[in-house]
Design a protein around this motif. Structure first.
Motif, PDB file in Angstrom:
ATOM      1  N   TYR A 121      27.069  37.993   1.012  1.00  0.00           N
ATOM      2  CA  TYR A 121      26.713  37.420   1.799  1.00  0.00           C
ATOM      3  C   TYR A 121      25.136  37.156   1.927  1.00  0.00           C
ATOM      4  O   TYR A 121      25.142  36.884   0.570  1.00  0.00           O
ATOM      5  CB  TYR A 121      26.790  38.397   3.457  1.00  0.00           C
ATOM      6  N   ARG A 122      24.991  35.512   2.073  1.00  0.00           N
ATOM      7  CA  ARG A 122      23.729  34.884   1.643  1.00  0.00           C
ATOM      8  C   ARG A 122      24.046  33.725   2.849  1.00  0.00           C
ATOM      9  O   ARG A 122      24.803  33.403   3.610  1.00  0.00           O
ATOM     10  CB  ARG A 122      24.091  34.055   0.745  1.00  0.00           C
ATOM     11  N   PHE A 123      22.124  33.559   3.077  1.00  0.00           N
ATOM     12  CA  PHE A 123      22.364  32.462   3.577  1.00  0.00           C
ATOM     13  C   PHE A 123      21.462  30.926   3.379  1.00  0.00           C
ATOM     14  O   PHE A 123      21.419  30.868   1.676  1.00  0.00           O
ATOM     15  CB  PHE A 123      21.026  32.493   4.129  1.00  0.00           C
ATOM     16  N   ARG A 124      21.615  30.056   4.043  1.00  0.00           N
ATOM     17  CA  ARG A 124      21.278  28.720   3.392  1.00  0.00           C
ATOM     18  C   ARG A 124      20.381  28.276   4.544  1.00  0.00           C
ATOM     19  O   ARG A 124      20.565  27.954   5.746  1.00  0.00           O
ATOM     20  CB  ARG A 124      22.501  27.707   3.377  1.00  0.00           C
ATOM     21  N   ASN A 125      18.995  27.375   3.983  1.00  0.00           N
ATOM     22  CA  ASN A 125      17.609  27.055   4.471  1.00  0.00           C
ATOM     23  C   ASN A 125      17.191  26.123   3.449  1.00  0.00           C
ATOM     24  O   ASN A 125      16.647  26.020   2.726  1.00  0.00           O
ATOM     25  CB  ASN A 125      17.161  27.654   5.766  1.00  0.00           C
ATOM     26  N   GLY A 126      17.407  24.480   4.602  1.00  0.00           N
ATOM     27  CA  GLY A 126      15.800  23.947   3.509  1.00  0.00           C
ATOM     28  C   GLY A 126      16.559  23.463   2.232  1.00  0.00           C
ATOM     29  O   GLY A 126      15.771  23.227   1.059  1.00  0.00           O
ATOM     30  N   GLY A 127      18.257  23.610   1.639  1.00  0.00           N
ATOM     31  CA  GLY A 127      18.556  23.435   0.713  1.00  0.00           C
ATOM     32  C   GLY A 127      18.529  24.659  -0.149  1.00  0.00           C
ATOM     33  O   GLY A 127      18.990  24.414  -1.658  1.00  0.00           O
ATOM     34  N   SER A 142      31.355  38.227  -5.372  1.00  0.00           N
ATOM     35  CA  SER A 142      29.911  38.156  -5.548  1.00  0.00           C
ATOM     36  C   SER A 142      30.113  36.744  -5.989  1.00  0.00           C
ATOM     37  O   SER A 142      28.601  35.550  -6.053  1.00  0.00           O
ATOM     38  CB  SER A 142      29.400  39.291  -6.077  1.00  0.00           C
ATOM     39  N   ASN A 143      30.908  36.081  -6.716  1.00  0.00           N
ATOM     40  CA  ASN A 143      30.993  34.149  -7.046  1.00  0.00           C
ATOM     41  C   ASN A 143      31.040  33.133  -5.463  1.00  0.00           C
ATOM     42  O   ASN A 143      31.066  32.443  -5.588  1.00  0.00           O
ATOM     43  CB  ASN A 143      31.894  34.228  -7.228  1.00  0.00           C
ATOM     44  N   ILE A 175      21.809  37.247  -3.132  1.00  0.00           N
ATOM     45  CA  ILE A 175      22.959  37.082  -2.227  1.00  0.00           C
ATOM     46  C   ILE A 175      22.998  38.808  -2.029  1.00  0.00           C
ATOM     47  O   ILE A 175      23.231  39.530  -3.036  1.00  0.00           O
ATOM     48  CB  ILE A 175      24.203  36.999  -3.426  1.00  0.00           C
ATOM     49  N   GLY A 176      23.526  39.060  -0.664  1.00  0.00           N
ATOM     50  CA  GLY A 176      23.372  40.781  -0.480  1.00  0.00           C
ATOM     51  C   GLY A 176      24.818  41.645  -0.780  1.00  0.00           C
ATOM     52  O   GLY A 176      25.355  40.570  -0.687  1.00  0.00           O
ATOM     53  N   ARG A 177      24.598  42.854  -0.509  1.00  0.00           N
ATOM     54  CA  ARG A 177      26.087  43.679  -1.060  1.00  0.00           C
ATOM     55  C   ARG A 177      26.066  44.165   0.038  1.00  0.00           C
ATOM     56  O   ARG A 177      24.706  45.310   0.780  1.00  0.00           O
ATOM     57  CB  ARG A 177      26.587  43.971  -2.145  1.00  0.00           C
ATOM     58  N   THR A 178      27.108  44.544   1.148  1.00  0.00           N
ATOM     59  CA  THR A 178      27.488  45.744   2.102  1.00  0.00           C
ATOM     60  C   THR A 178      28.385  45.746   2.063  1.00  0.00           C
ATOM     61  O   THR A 178      29.901  45.538   1.588  1.00  0.00           O
ATOM     62  CB  THR A 178      27.105  44.528   3.542  1.00  0.00           C
TER      63      THR A 178
END
Ligand SMILES: [Fe+2]
Length: 530
Positions: free
Chosen positions: A120-126, A84-85, A131-134
């Motif tokens: 997992y994670r996403f990035r947009n516009g800085g 998660s880090n 954070i998701g867990r699957t």
């Protein structure tokens, strides 16, 4: 000069119109009331993250962005890590959030290990998303599997407290959502308790924008958002994702004179569903699919609404009721399911099903006259009998049917004809080839929200009469919550978790169970609930 000015003016006008159109396009993804509930800390990922359709080597990741300016496609980067880090980023990439899919993003990440947690994670516009867990599904020998089963999540009826409890659980491998993810009605509320959280839009969903807005409202709910963030979901629709009691060519709650073409409404509803659900897109926009959990279980998820369902019969005297050409799932889907089950080497054969499959006799509960619930499998007896005939003929057992829709909690021994001693014997377990477990609603009305409580107790007593429903082993008509199914090579165990209330936010639940399906001698319900 004059012409030059004229053409410059024309260009400026065109730009202004384009800008206006862009703004309209961006805001038209949902009702103007939706942004009022945005949590600015989450920008531009106000709807959080989700994952779904896990397999041993892949999973679908989902998010949605709300662009601050313009309406062009947005670039969204994503990362998947073992921790998660994000010190060990295993996979990453770039996806596009496009206006034509309401800026939703889906990424199918493959090359993963079976039975493993990922973050997992996403990035947009800085900005980073939450954070998701699957978790991927397991392969090979599997000692234990924990499924949670939910359905019927109604926003105006109450808080999604059971989902908050489910979200924080660490022992759930995957959540099965059996439909009624949203309700299409404009109104709603908890009829008896005077509680309401108004729907957005305030009218019935018919257009694409309506359905998109409704999903947006539900997905802004922090309890639902958190359940998605922490667990992978396998989701199918039931009727309310389109309209009440829907079938392939219409619905009880669809009047073409009022709401226009069914095909157009259905297409809008299906498009919005695929945009918002963490499911891999497919050209047929089909929800019928299979999942495997190693040698322990196979799971078939069905569509009992839009693929093949014939209209419901009008009553017990309607000849359509016993017409053998009527379908709930249709020949092609039935063949796929039955052949799949026959060829399956898994210990347990699970069916993700929308409506009650087992025969249920309720003619002495609500009326002296024979009654049949036409929207359930009881309303499609010929097709159900074909399935039982196949299972009996091929000696299939260890079947667990998982059911939503009914807003209440039931456990049945799975048998074709519970009132026929030639077919079924409650004492010996003759004719039993598995079990059916239904999950209660997360918040949609159940019995005591519609009728006085003493009537619900009397109804329960009548339903449980052995001479009417000898195969019925557990029943709760009044509580909201979810079901868990725990599988081992020897047992299938059902537990119910009921929310203390849905009228105010709380994460308190009450455990009820277990009911255990014992595999060794097919003797069901070893531990029974009083
Ligand atoms: Fe429902």
């Amino acid at each position: 000069m004059k012409n030059n000015l004229k053409s410059k003016g024309l260009i400026i006008c065109c730009v202004l119109v384009l800008c206006m159109l862009s703004g309209i396009e961006a805001s038209a993804q949902f009702h103007p009331a939706i942004p009022q509930s945005f949590d600015s800390d989450l920008a531009p990922f106000y709807f959080g993250v989700a994952s779904g359709d896990p397999h041993p080597g892949d999973v679908v990741l989902w998010t949605k962005v709300v662009p601050e300016t313009g309406s062009g496609a947005q670039q969204v980067t994503w990362q998947l890590a073992a921790d998660s880090n994000f010190t060990q980023v295993l996979k990453s990439g770039v996806a596009m959030a496009k206006p034509e899919t309401a800026y939703t993003v889906k990424v199918l990440v493959d090359g993963l290990e079976p039975g493993s947690y990922y973050f997992y994670r996403f990035r947009n516009g800085g900005r980073w998303s939450p954070i998701g867990r699957t978790k991927t599904t397991p392969a090979g020998d599997v000692e234990e599997l924990h499924l949670a089963v939910i359905s019927c999540v109604n926003y105006p009826s109450g808080y999604f407290n059971a989902l908050e409890d489910l979200a924080r659980r660490k022992d759930i491998d995957v959540v099965l959502h059996l439909g009624d993810y949203i309700y299409e009605y404009g109104g709603g509320g908890n009829r008896k308790k005077g509680f309401s959280r108004p729907h957005i839009p305030p009218h019935e969903c018919v257009s694409l924008e309506d359905y998109r807005s409704r999903y947006a409202q539900y997905r802004l709910d922090p309890q639902l958002q958190e359940a998605h963030r922490l667990h992978p979901f396998i989701i199918i629709w039931d009727d309310h994702e389109t309209a009440n009691n829907s079938y392939a060519t219409g619905a009880q709650n669809h009047d073409p004179r009022r709401e226009g073409s069914w095909e157009k409404r259905k297409a809008a509803a299906v498009q919005a569903w695929f945009e918002w659900m963490p499911i891999a897109d497919n050209p047929a926009e089909n929800i019928i699919r299979k999942f495997s959990f190693g040698k322990l279980a196979d799971l078939w998820m069905l569509d009992e609404r839009l693929t093949a369902r014939s209209p419901q019969a009008r009553g017990v005297d309607d000849p359509a009721l016993t017409d053998s050409t009527r379908h709930m799932i249709g020949e092609e889907q039935r063949k796929w399911l039955l052949e799949g089950m026959l060829n399956s080497e898994a210990r347990w054969k699970l069916i993700g099903n929308q409506v009650i499959f087992s025969p249920l006799h309720d003619s002495r509960v609500f009326s002296r006259n024979p009654t049949v619930r036409m929207d359930r499998w009881d309303g499609y007896p010929a097709e159900r009998q074909k399935m039982f005939d196949f299972w009996y003929a091929h000696g299939l057992n260890n079947i667990v049917v998982l059911t939503g829709d009914v807003h209440t909690s039931w456990a049945f021994e799975l048998t074709a004809d519970p009132l026929n001693p030639q077919v079924y014997d409650r004492k010996t377990g003759k004719g039993v080839i598995g079990a059916e477990f239904t999950t209660p609603s997360i918040s949609s009305f159940n019995f005591d929200e519609v009728v006085p409580r003493f009537i619900t107790w009397e109804a329960k007593r009548r339903f449980k009469r052995k001479k009417h429903n000898p195969h019925l082993r557990f029943l709760d008509l009044n509580r909201h919550g979810y079901l868990t199914l725990t599988l081992t090579p020897e047992t299938a165990r059902a537990d119910w978790y009921f929310a203390k209330t849905i009228l105010k936010k709380t994460d308190k639940v009450k455990h009820c169970g277990p009911i255990i399906l014992q595999i060794d001698d097919n003797k069901l319900f070893k531990n029974r609930i009083k």
